[in-house]
Design an enzyme around this catalytic site. Structure first.
Site, mmCIF file in Angstrom:
data_model
loop_
_atom_site.group_PDB
_atom_site.id
_atom_site.type_symbol
_atom_site.label_atom_id
_atom_site.label_comp_id
_atom_site.label_asym_id
_atom_site.label_seq_id
_atom_site.Cartn_x
_atom_site.Cartn_y
_atom_site.Cartn_z
ATOM 1 N N PRO A 17 62.501 68.839 4.401
ATOM 2 C CA PRO A 17 63.211 68.120 3.347
ATOM 3 C C PRO A 17 64.043 69.005 2.436
ATOM 4 O O PRO A 17 63.629 70.110 2.078
ATOM 5 C CB PRO A 17 62.081 67.453 2.551
ATOM 6 C CG PRO A 17 60.847 68.187 2.924
ATOM 7 C CD PRO A 17 61.049 68.687 4.327
ATOM 8 N N ASN A 18 65.193 68.482 2.100
ATOM 9 C CA ASN A 18 66.143 69.067 1.137
ATOM 10 C C ASN A 18 66.915 70.274 1.670
ATOM 11 O O ASN A 18 67.825 70.763 1.011
ATOM 12 C CB ASN A 18 65.444 69.428 -0.184
ATOM 13 C CG ASN A 18 64.891 68.208 -0.879
ATOM 14 O OD1 ASN A 18 65.616 67.229 -1.051
ATOM 15 N ND2 ASN A 18 63.623 68.220 -1.239
ATOM 16 N N ARG A 25 73.465 73.907 -3.720
ATOM 17 C CA ARG A 25 72.685 74.006 -4.949
ATOM 18 C C ARG A 25 71.740 75.196 -4.847
ATOM 19 O O ARG A 25 71.416 75.643 -3.761
ATOM 20 C CB ARG A 25 71.812 72.740 -5.148
ATOM 21 C CG ARG A 25 72.540 71.458 -5.021
ATOM 22 C CD ARG A 25 72.681 70.778 -6.381
ATOM 23 N NE ARG A 25 73.750 69.787 -6.304
ATOM 24 C CZ ARG A 25 73.579 68.541 -5.853
ATOM 25 N NH1 ARG A 25 72.403 68.129 -5.494
ATOM 26 N NH2 ARG A 25 74.600 67.712 -5.794
ATOM 27 N N TYR A 30 67.903 80.245 -2.783
ATOM 28 C CA TYR A 30 67.987 80.032 -1.335
ATOM 29 C C TYR A 30 69.221 80.641 -0.666
ATOM 30 O O TYR A 30 69.392 80.498 0.544
ATOM 31 C CB TYR A 30 67.925 78.525 -1.046
ATOM 32 C CG TYR A 30 66.640 77.885 -1.535
ATOM 33 C CD1 TYR A 30 65.408 78.350 -1.077
ATOM 34 C CD2 TYR A 30 66.644 76.854 -2.465
ATOM 35 C CE1 TYR A 30 64.216 77.787 -1.522
ATOM 36 C CE2 TYR A 30 65.459 76.284 -2.917
ATOM 37 C CZ TYR A 30 64.263 76.757 -2.452
ATOM 38 O OH TYR A 30 63.087 76.207 -2.892
ATOM 39 N N ASN A 81 60.955 75.594 9.335
ATOM 40 C CA ASN A 81 60.895 75.698 7.881
ATOM 41 C C ASN A 81 60.595 74.286 7.403
ATOM 42 O O ASN A 81 61.496 73.440 7.341
ATOM 43 C CB ASN A 81 62.206 76.215 7.283
ATOM 44 C CG ASN A 81 62.110 76.368 5.773
ATOM 45 O OD1 ASN A 81 61.127 75.943 5.156
ATOM 46 N ND2 ASN A 81 63.116 76.974 5.172
ATOM 47 N N ALA A 84 59.100 71.741 1.476
ATOM 48 C CA ALA A 84 57.958 71.414 0.608
ATOM 49 C C ALA A 84 56.777 70.829 1.400
ATOM 50 O O ALA A 84 55.630 70.923 0.942
ATOM 51 C CB ALA A 84 58.398 70.447 -0.474
ATOM 52 N N GLU A 105 56.511 79.944 11.553
ATOM 53 C CA GLU A 105 56.871 79.339 10.257
ATOM 54 C C GLU A 105 57.788 80.296 9.507
ATOM 55 O O GLU A 105 57.490 81.491 9.425
ATOM 56 C CB GLU A 105 55.576 79.117 9.457
ATOM 57 C CG GLU A 105 55.805 78.647 8.040
ATOM 58 C CD GLU A 105 54.498 78.535 7.250
ATOM 59 O OE1 GLU A 105 53.400 78.680 7.840
ATOM 60 O OE2 GLU A 105 54.593 78.322 6.035
ATOM 61 N N HIS A 107 60.407 80.892 5.898
ATOM 62 C CA HIS A 107 60.876 80.458 4.583
ATOM 63 C C HIS A 107 61.973 81.392 4.121
ATOM 64 O O HIS A 107 61.876 82.615 4.301
ATOM 65 C CB HIS A 107 59.734 80.459 3.567
ATOM 66 C CG HIS A 107 58.658 79.504 3.926
ATOM 67 N ND1 HIS A 107 58.791 78.148 3.756
ATOM 68 C CD2 HIS A 107 57.455 79.698 4.515
ATOM 69 C CE1 HIS A 107 57.712 77.550 4.204
ATOM 70 N NE2 HIS A 107 56.882 78.464 4.684
ATOM 71 N N ARG A 114 56.473 82.931 -5.886
ATOM 72 C CA ARG A 114 56.920 81.749 -6.624
ATOM 73 C C ARG A 114 55.710 81.011 -7.214
ATOM 74 O O ARG A 114 54.652 81.581 -7.362
ATOM 75 C CB ARG A 114 57.757 80.877 -5.687
ATOM 76 C CG ARG A 114 58.987 81.631 -5.155
ATOM 77 C CD ARG A 114 59.896 80.744 -4.354
ATOM 78 N NE ARG A 114 60.418 79.651 -5.171
ATOM 79 C CZ ARG A 114 61.019 78.572 -4.669
ATOM 80 N NH1 ARG A 114 61.173 78.460 -3.350
ATOM 81 N NH2 ARG A 114 61.479 77.628 -5.455
HETATM 82 O O1 CA2 Z 1 61.862 79.150 0.851
HETATM 83 C C1 CA2 Z 1 61.880 78.204 1.646
HETATM 84 O O2 CA2 Z 1 62.494 78.235 2.714
HETATM 85 C C2 CA2 Z 1 61.153 76.906 1.265
HETATM 86 O O3 CA2 Z 1 60.589 76.369 2.461
HETATM 87 C C3 CA2 Z 1 62.208 75.982 0.702
HETATM 88 C C4 CA2 Z 1 61.626 74.666 0.183
HETATM 89 C C5 CA2 Z 1 60.471 74.926 -0.768
HETATM 90 O O4 CA2 Z 1 59.871 73.693 -1.148
HETATM 91 C C6 CA2 Z 1 59.412 75.822 -0.145
HETATM 92 O O5 CA2 Z 1 58.403 76.050 -1.103
HETATM 93 C C7 CA2 Z 1 60.025 77.140 0.285
HETATM 94 C C8 CA2 Z 1 62.694 73.882 -0.577
HETATM 95 C C9 CA2 Z 1 63.918 73.593 0.213
HETATM 96 C C10 CA2 Z 1 64.883 72.927 -0.717
HETATM 97 O O6 CA2 Z 1 66.155 73.478 -0.506
HETATM 98 C C11 CA2 Z 1 67.095 73.256 -1.449
HETATM 99 C C12 CA2 Z 1 68.310 73.825 -1.213
HETATM 100 C C13 CA2 Z 1 69.313 73.675 -2.123
HETATM 101 C C14 CA2 Z 1 69.104 72.913 -3.264
HETATM 102 C C15 CA2 Z 1 67.878 72.329 -3.490
HETATM 103 C C16 CA2 Z 1 66.870 72.495 -2.572
#
Ligand code: CA2
Length: 152
Positions: A17-18, A25, A30, A81, A84, A105, A107, A114
């Site tokens: 997700p996301n 963003r 990221y 990946n 969340a 896996e 990230h 974090r």
């Molecule tokens: O660091 C990573 O790759 C995560 O899997 C990214 C997830 C986060 O919940 C994990 O704890 C770590 C979040 C991905 C959301 O990506 C976004 C990208 C741009 C703007 C908002 C969110």
């Protein structure tokens, strides 16, 4: 020189997700690569490794579970990946354990630097390994590790 005797591998690349928002963003956490750019990087790395990558992104847990089930008989390994869902989803973990496909896996961020709620992964115990904190390189390193594992 690639080894021409190697069997091509098929790798499912799952983005949770996301991750479709990447590049638009939160570049501070990221990075500035878009998801399409990450997928292109993986395709290029896959060519070098004689592995074809099949990227899928979904914001829906059930779609990710279904995609993992459908990987059986189609792909030899999974690079994931889970976003969340890493920290919440017993369903994703059970799906990966259920198909018994070697899984790495990854990230983008270092989840251990974090918030505490990101320190636990439901997927890590059933994965071959985890790579966290190297931005897009986490994906590239993860693909290399998965392919090397499958060829060994
Ligand atoms: O660091 C990573 O790759 C995560 O899997 C990214 C997830 C986060 O919940 C994990 O704890 C770590 C979040 C991905 C959301 O990506 C976004 C990208 C741009 C703007 C908002 C969110």
């Amino acid at each position: 020189m690639p080894d021409l005797t190697l069997q091509p591998l098929s790798i499912l690349v799952l983005h949770g997700p996301n991750l479709n928002l990447l590049g638009q963003r939160e570049p501070g956490i990221y990075g500035s690569f878009t998801l399409a750019e990450i997928n292109h990087l993986l395709e290029a790395e896959g060519l070098k490794l004689q592995a074809k990558v099949f990227p899928v992104q979904s914001n829906h847990e059930g779609v990710l579970v279904d995609t993992i089930h459908q990987a059986l008989g189609k792909h030899q390994g999974i690079l994931i990946n889970a976003g969340a869902y890493t920290h919440t989803s017993v369903a994703l973990r059970d799906a990966i354990a259920g198909v018994s496909l070697p899984t790495v896996e990854v990230h983008l961020s270092n989840i251990y630097r974090r918030e505490e709620f990101r320190h636990h992964s439901y997927i890590a115990p059933i994965a071959i390994g985890q790579i966290s904190g190297f931005g897009v390189q986490s994906y590239v390193l993860g693909l290399q590790a998965l392919v090397h594992h499958l060829r060994d």
